[in-house]
Design a protein around this motif. Structure first.
Motif, short mmCIF file in Angstrom:
data_model
loop_
_atom_site.label_atom_id
_atom_site.label_comp_id
_atom_site.label_asym_id
_atom_site.label_seq_id
_atom_site.Cartn_x
_atom_site.Cartn_y
_atom_site.Cartn_z
N THR A 1 4.78 15.36 -8.82
CA THR A 1 6.08 15.90 -9.20
C THR A 1 6.13 16.18 -10.70
N ARG A 2 7.09 17.02 -11.07
CA ARG A 2 7.24 17.36 -12.49
C ARG A 2 7.68 16.15 -13.30
N VAL A 3 8.66 15.42 -12.75
CA VAL A 3 9.15 14.24 -13.46
C VAL A 3 8.01 13.22 -13.61
N GLY A 4 7.23 13.11 -12.52
CA GLY A 4 6.11 12.17 -12.55
C GLY A 4 5.12 12.52 -13.64
N THR A 5 4.84 13.81 -13.78
CA THR A 5 3.95 14.26 -14.85
C THR A 5 4.54 13.90 -16.21
N ALA A 6 5.87 14.08 -16.32
CA ALA A 6 6.53 13.75 -17.58
C ALA A 6 6.41 12.26 -17.87
N VAL A 7 6.53 11.44 -16.82
CA VAL A 7 6.41 9.99 -17.01
C VAL A 7 5.01 9.66 -17.52
N ARG A 8 4.01 10.32 -16.93
CA ARG A 8 2.65 10.06 -17.39
C ARG A 8 2.46 10.50 -18.83
N ALA A 9 3.04 11.65 -19.15
CA ALA A 9 2.94 12.14 -20.52
C ALA A 9 3.59 11.16 -21.48
N ALA A 10 4.76 10.64 -21.06
CA ALA A 10 5.50 9.72 -21.94
C ALA A 10 4.72 8.44 -22.15
N SER A 11 4.00 7.98 -21.12
CA SER A 11 3.27 6.73 -21.34
C SER A 11 2.02 6.96 -22.18
N GLU A 12 1.57 8.22 -22.27
CA GLU A 12 0.45 8.52 -23.18
C GLU A 12 0.95 8.56 -24.63
N ASP A 13 2.04 9.25 -24.84
CA ASP A 13 2.54 9.41 -26.20
C ASP A 13 4.03 9.74 -26.15
N MET A 14 4.84 8.71 -26.37
CA MET A 14 6.29 8.87 -26.25
C MET A 14 6.83 9.82 -27.31
N GLU A 15 6.29 9.75 -28.52
CA GLU A 15 6.84 10.54 -29.61
C GLU A 15 6.64 12.03 -29.39
N ALA A 16 5.59 12.38 -28.64
CA ALA A 16 5.30 13.79 -28.45
C ALA A 16 6.09 14.40 -27.29
N THR A 17 6.71 13.55 -26.46
CA THR A 17 7.37 14.10 -25.28
C THR A 17 8.53 15.05 -25.60
N PRO A 18 9.39 14.71 -26.57
CA PRO A 18 10.48 15.66 -26.84
C PRO A 18 9.93 17.02 -27.32
N LEU B 1 0.83 -1.21 0.00
CA LEU B 1 0.00 0.00 0.00
C LEU B 1 0.87 1.25 0.00
N VAL B 2 1.92 1.25 0.85
CA VAL B 2 2.80 2.42 0.89
C VAL B 2 3.48 2.62 -0.46
N SER B 3 3.95 1.51 -1.08
CA SER B 3 4.60 1.64 -2.38
C SER B 3 3.66 2.26 -3.40
N ALA B 4 2.44 1.74 -3.45
CA ALA B 4 1.48 2.27 -4.42
C ALA B 4 1.22 3.75 -4.16
N LEU B 5 1.10 4.11 -2.87
CA LEU B 5 0.83 5.50 -2.51
C LEU B 5 1.97 6.40 -2.95
N VAL B 6 3.19 5.96 -2.64
CA VAL B 6 4.36 6.79 -2.97
C VAL B 6 4.48 6.96 -4.48
N VAL B 7 4.33 5.85 -5.23
CA VAL B 7 4.46 5.94 -6.68
C VAL B 7 3.36 6.83 -7.25
N ASN B 8 2.17 6.69 -6.70
CA ASN B 8 1.05 7.50 -7.17
C ASN B 8 1.31 8.99 -6.91
N LEU B 9 1.79 9.30 -5.71
CA LEU B 9 2.11 10.70 -5.39
C LEU B 9 3.19 11.22 -6.32
N PHE B 10 4.19 10.38 -6.55
CA PHE B 10 5.27 10.78 -7.45
C PHE B 10 4.73 11.10 -8.84
N LEU B 11 3.83 10.23 -9.34
CA LEU B 11 3.30 10.44 -10.69
C LEU B 11 2.42 11.67 -10.76
N LYS B 12 1.66 11.93 -9.70
CA LYS B 12 0.67 12.99 -9.75
C LYS B 12 1.23 14.34 -9.33
#
Lengths: 293, 338
Positions: free
Chosen positions: A163-180, A150-161
């Motif tokens: 932090t800036r890098v987390g947002t970038a990770v989410r963006a990349a999993s939506e569309d990798m080609e558009a990230t650059p 539960l803690v792992s899921a919470l931490v990863v979720n917080l990181f994704l939601k």
């Protein structure tokens, strides 16, 4: 009824291990688009690290988390920049897949050579401590495992939601080609999600060392089970991956009790294929996401 | 190995490859006449290369030409091996030959049946990565079924075939070499004719753009299943021939991950979507593994891991693609598209 509830509880505890591994797989799949088949082997590797830290230096496995997880994170970063960086940028995903397979062979057999094929399991002073609620016995260690998941899921979720890098990770999993195009350093995004994936392998490794007996061959099957959990929960969804793991754990325990231990695999992979065919977005995934895959 | 020289479109590069192929085929085809393949090490070396190469050639058809990454070749290999073993043990065909052609052909047919049964739901509904996942799950299910088959399949012990050997037959690797060589030629010919015919055009169209292929009248599902089934059949035939060498197929060894990942490694190293690539890859990988095992006995799997990592790290576009950037284009579509 008590037996049934006991099976349920054991299943949840087994499932929390699958869940942690599945979250790691999900992060790596999201950015690099490969099934990181070496995930299970990395978990076993870190389980050995925790085992030897306890056996040789007497470090408590849960204290060891604070050593193993950063270590795993650094190992993940190193592996990414050493091996996967170039491959992750290729359109041919076979290369990354085979790199993961090569890593799996290498680590698995190094473990065999260094630490022999003897199955290992920790026996800590509080291994047998259990809590009894209404006739049900739950060991503290297994409960701690669920907490860890539960803690792992919470931490990863917080990181994704958050932090800036987390947002970038989410963006990349939506569309990798558009990230650059958005000014995101895609190699760094892949590196971070890969490192977190390996970091989670460290968490799962510590958990595995405390509860299960494990050997060098355990990894591949474990990675596949994590993949099943991931498909069940829906790719691209942290809580879904965890829930998928829990459901898979429960189903496996039910199958073992009611059908027979030898048929667990048939049940889990059968469900896997059915889910892929009839419910490709998983139980908790969004419908639209699958089209992009 | 068997790239037919196309004289209508002759250029130097093709001529080099064609003559290289011809020399290799002649050399391998006549080897047993002047070399003792039973006692000499080259015999078992090339036999293993042929077996891995046949599985790889099939995977190449699905992944390299059609763009569907199958991760279930070990299931077909094992199914072929067990088809041979079980029909043999239970004497179903009553032929009593050593290297019974009926058994080998039937071992190529059962994987087709499985491939169609599994392929219909998987290929009609799943694309790209999901197809890979599905084939991976199928492989696990099939191997567990054989593991749980009880007396029928022999469970984890499999079937010991030595006591069922036909009378008066001596175990001679010369036979294995010939059969495997012919099967290798056959596999390459099948893939060659499939890829150069209308079917091949359809497969490549699917690889490059599925939607566009469908809108141009290509029956996408049909061709995907054809490719998947042919690849399965080749793996089954390889499994059957290997059973005659192993004489003790167990779920642990004929369904092993090796039969899945090593052929893929060989194809990717050699060059996906090329005719000779799988053979070059098979030769190089197995030569390294062979000598690695000689000089570092017992470290074989570790060495294999190192080879896979080094090859993929430094030579991701394969040997055939080396020095010819243009083929990079033809490799593009092999990732999960669609």
């Amino acid at each position: 009824m008590v037996t049934f509830t006991q099976i349920l509880i054991n299943g949840i505890l087994l499932g929390s291990m699958y869940g942690i591994a599945a979250i790691g797989l999900s992060l790596i799949f999201g950015t690099m688009r490969i099934i990181f088949l070496a995930q299970g082997t990395m978990i076993v590797f870190f389980a050995y690290v925790v085992y030897w830290a306890f056996t040789l230096a007497g470090i408590d496995p849960y204290l060891c988390l604070f050593i193993v997880v950063p270590l795993a994170f650094v190992v993940g970063l190193g592996l990414f920049y050493l091996l996967f960086r170039k491959a992750a940028a290729l359109e041919d995903k076979n290369v990354s897949l085979l790199l993961a397979v090569g890593l799996m062979y290498l680590v698995e057999n190094l473990i065999l050579k260094i630490w022999s094929a003897t199955p290992r399991g920790l026996n800590i002073s509080y291994s047998s401590a259990t809590i009894v609620v209404g006739g049900l016995r739950v060991s503290w260690l297994r409960l701690a495992l669920l907490g860890l998941a539960l803690v792992s899921a919470l931490v990863v979720n917080l990181f994704l939601k958050k932090t800036r890098v987390g947002t970038a990770v989410r963006a990349a999993s939506e569309d990798m080609e558009a990230t650059p195009l958005q000014g995101i350093n895609s190699a760094w995004v892949c590196a971070v999600s890969f490192a977190i994936g390996i970091g989670l392998a460290g968490v799962a490794g510590a958990g595995m060392a405390t509860v299960y007996s494990f050997d060098y061959q355990f990894g591949f099957t474990f990675a596949l089970k994590a993949l099943v959990a991931l498909a069940l929960g829906g790719i691209g969804n942290v809580w879904g991956a965890l829930a998928g793991g829990l459901i898979l754990g429960i189903l496996e325990n039910l199958a073992a009790f009611y059908i027979g231990i030898g048929w667990i695999e048939i049940v889990s992979y059968g469900i896997f294929i059915l889910v892929l065919i009839f419910l490709p977005q998983g139980l908790f995934g969004r419908r639209g996401l699958v089209k992009k895959v | 190995m068997k790239l037919m020289p196309d004289f209508s479109n002759l250029n130097r590069r093709k001529l080099v490859w064609a003559s290289f192929t011809a020399i290799a085929v002649v050399f391998l085809g006549t080897l047993p006449f002047y070399y003792d393949v039973h006692n000499g090490q080259l015999g078992i070396f090339f036999f293993t290369v042929f077996i891995y190469g046949i599985v790889g050639q099939g995977w190449n058809l699905v992944a390299g030409y059609t763009g569907q990454i199958s991760l279930g070749q070990n299931a077909f290999f094992g199914l072929g091996a067990f088809t041979t073993a079980l029909l043999w043990v239970y004497g179903v065909t009553h032929t009593g030959y050593w290297f019974d052609p009926v058994l080998i052909i039937l071992s190529g047919v059962t994987p087709i049946i499985l491939a169609v049964i599994v392929g219909l739901p998987l290929l009609s509904r799943l694309r790209g990565d999901y197809f890979s996942f599905g084939t991976l799950g199928m492989g696990m299910i099939v191997s567990v079924l054989f593991l749980n088959g009880g007396d029928l399949t022999g469970g984890s012990e499999g079937k010991l075939l030595i006591k069922y050997m036909p009378e008066g037959v001596a175990f001679n690797l010369r036979t294995h070499y010939w059969v495997a060589f012919l099967a290798a030629v056959f596999a390459t010919a099948v893939v060659y004719f499939m890829t150069t015919s209308r079917v091949g055009l359809a497969l490549k169209a699917i690889r490059e753009d599925e939607v566009s292929a469908a809108s141009h009248g290509v029956n996408v599902l049909k061709y995907k299943i054809i490719a998947f089934a042919v690849a399965a059949s080749l793996a089954g035939i390889a499994g059957s021939i290997y059973t005659y060498y192993l004489l003790h197929p167990m779920p642990m060894n004929v369904f092993a991950q090796n039969w899945l990942f090593i052929p893929i490694l060989m194809v990717v190293l050699g060059g996906t979507g090329t005719m000779l690539g799988p053979w070059l890859g098979a030769l190089v990988i197995y030569a390294i593994a062979w000598y690695g095992d000689k000089f570092f006995a017992g470290w074989h799997p570790v060495i294999l891991g190192v080879i896979i990592i080094l090859v993929m790290r430094f030579l991701p576009s394969g040997i055939v693609g080396l020095g010819d950037k243009a083929t990079g284009l033809s490799r593009r579509g092999s990732a999960g598209r669609g």
